[in-house]
Design a protein around this motif. Structure first.
Motif, mmCIF file in Angstrom:
data_model
loop_
_atom_site.group_PDB
_atom_site.id
_atom_site.type_symbol
_atom_site.label_atom_id
_atom_site.label_comp_id
_atom_site.label_asym_id
_atom_site.label_seq_id
_atom_site.Cartn_x
_atom_site.Cartn_y
_atom_site.Cartn_z
ATOM 1 N N THR A 146 15.308 -29.869 -9.141
ATOM 2 C CA THR A 146 16.259 -28.794 -9.413
ATOM 3 C C THR A 146 15.675 -27.467 -8.932
ATOM 4 O O THR A 146 14.485 -27.371 -8.593
ATOM 5 N N THR A 147 16.495 -26.431 -8.918
ATOM 6 C CA THR A 147 15.990 -25.107 -8.546
ATOM 7 C C THR A 147 14.972 -24.617 -9.582
ATOM 8 O O THR A 147 14.030 -23.903 -9.243
ATOM 9 N N GLU A 148 15.172 -25.010 -10.829
ATOM 10 C CA GLU A 148 14.228 -24.635 -11.879
ATOM 11 C C GLU A 148 12.855 -25.249 -11.606
ATOM 12 O O GLU A 148 11.816 -24.596 -11.778
ATOM 13 N N LEU A 150 11.723 -26.195 -8.606
ATOM 14 C CA LEU A 150 11.182 -25.592 -7.397
ATOM 15 C C LEU A 150 10.547 -24.236 -7.679
ATOM 16 O O LEU A 150 9.588 -23.840 -7.006
ATOM 17 N N ALA A 151 11.069 -23.523 -8.647
ATOM 18 C CA ALA A 151 10.534 -22.205 -8.999
ATOM 19 C C ALA A 151 9.096 -22.294 -9.516
ATOM 20 O O ALA A 151 8.365 -21.301 -9.513
ATOM 21 N N SER A 170 19.234 -32.240 -7.137
ATOM 22 C CA SER A 170 20.437 -31.563 -7.611
ATOM 23 C C SER A 170 21.142 -30.869 -6.443
ATOM 24 O O SER A 170 20.485 -30.329 -5.542
ATOM 25 N N GLU A 172 22.478 -28.143 -6.406
ATOM 26 C CA GLU A 172 22.184 -26.706 -6.406
ATOM 27 C C GLU A 172 21.049 -26.367 -5.440
ATOM 28 O O GLU A 172 20.914 -25.219 -5.012
ATOM 29 N N VAL A 173 20.256 -27.357 -5.086
ATOM 30 C CA VAL A 173 19.151 -27.148 -4.152
ATOM 31 C C VAL A 173 19.663 -27.027 -2.717
ATOM 32 O O VAL A 173 19.019 -26.416 -1.860
ATOM 33 N N SER A 175 21.759 -25.300 -1.069
ATOM 34 C CA SER A 175 21.959 -23.982 -0.446
ATOM 35 C C SER A 175 20.705 -23.115 -0.462
ATOM 36 O O SER A 175 20.757 -21.949 -0.087
ATOM 37 N N THR A 176 19.584 -23.674 -0.871
ATOM 38 C CA THR A 176 18.339 -22.909 -0.920
ATOM 39 C C THR A 176 17.529 -23.113 0.360
ATOM 40 O O THR A 176 17.713 -24.096 1.077
ATOM 41 N N ALA A 178 14.698 -24.148 0.539
ATOM 42 C CA ALA A 178 13.838 -25.324 0.365
ATOM 43 C C ALA A 178 14.442 -26.583 0.967
ATOM 44 O O ALA A 178 13.719 -27.512 1.333
#
Length: 205
Positions: A146-148, A150-151, A170, A172-173, A175-176, A178
């Motif tokens: 998740t983006t959480e 990856l942070a 996820s 949500e990843v 569009s990042t 990463a």
């Protein structure tokens, strides 16, 4: 023809690195040649020497991660973190085949080495490999990127996947910065051109 592709020259340098004579008998049944080139063709990092890559998920049955172990062993100072649920670990013979060329660390904890990792290479847990669906349900969500998550890693951390995914990354990843997995898949076109050309060379020998 494949040789006329402008992308072909990018991949011909790999030909001498993966001689069939160097492959052990254990390797033949599990390796996916396409997998090697598809993953190595992503040029995000400028070099492969010194890369720290975490292979995450089903490492027992995933042919792409088996291929990557042998491919990465051709480079210098590469660290591979093997992260999998209990029972889905990387086969021992592959670790034995590559241990003199790779620094290998094994764990079940996705976050243990996260701050050190350059690339998270995720694979799906393969439901079809489980004769008992109950056992699959126990491990299917073992690792979800998740983006959480990856942070908690490096700002330059990147995520790869051979696709298709299930729920191990996820959306949500996507569009990042990463997310490399869609470009990774697109790179398969010129790589397949190079492989076809290589097959042609083999037939001529």
């Amino acid at each position: 023809s494949p040789n006329s592709s402008p992308n072909y020259t990018k991949f011909t340098t790999f030909k001498s690195s993966f001689s069939s004579r160097e492959m052990s008998s254990n390797m033949i049944s599990s390796i996916s040649p396409k997998g090697i080139f598809l993953e190595m063709a992503v040029k995000e990092f400028g070099k492969i020497d010194g890369t720290r890559i975490a292979l995450v998920g089903d490492l027992k049955y995933g042919r792409t991660v088996h291929s990557l172990m042998y491919a990465l062993a051709k480079f210098r100072n590469v660290t591979v973190y093997l992260i999998s649920p209990k029972g889905l670990e990387m086969p021992r013979h592959i670790i034995e085949d590559t241990k003199n060329h790779l620094r290998v660390l094994e764990t079940n904890n996705l976050e243990k080495y996260l701050r050190e990792v350059d690339v998270l290479y995720a694979t799906r847990i393969q439901k079809e490999r489980f004769p008992d669906e109950v056992e699959y349900e126990k491990v299917k969500n073992s690792y979800v990127i998740t983006t959480e998550l990856l942070a908690k890693g490096k700002p330059t951390l990147r995520v790869m996947h051979p696709l298709p995914r299930v729920n191990e990354i996820s959306t949500e990843v996507d569009s990042t910065p990463a997310a490399l997995y869609f470009r990774q898949g697109a790179n398969g076109v010129p790589v397949r051109e190079a492989l076809l050309a290589m097959l042609g060379d083999v037939k001529k020998q």
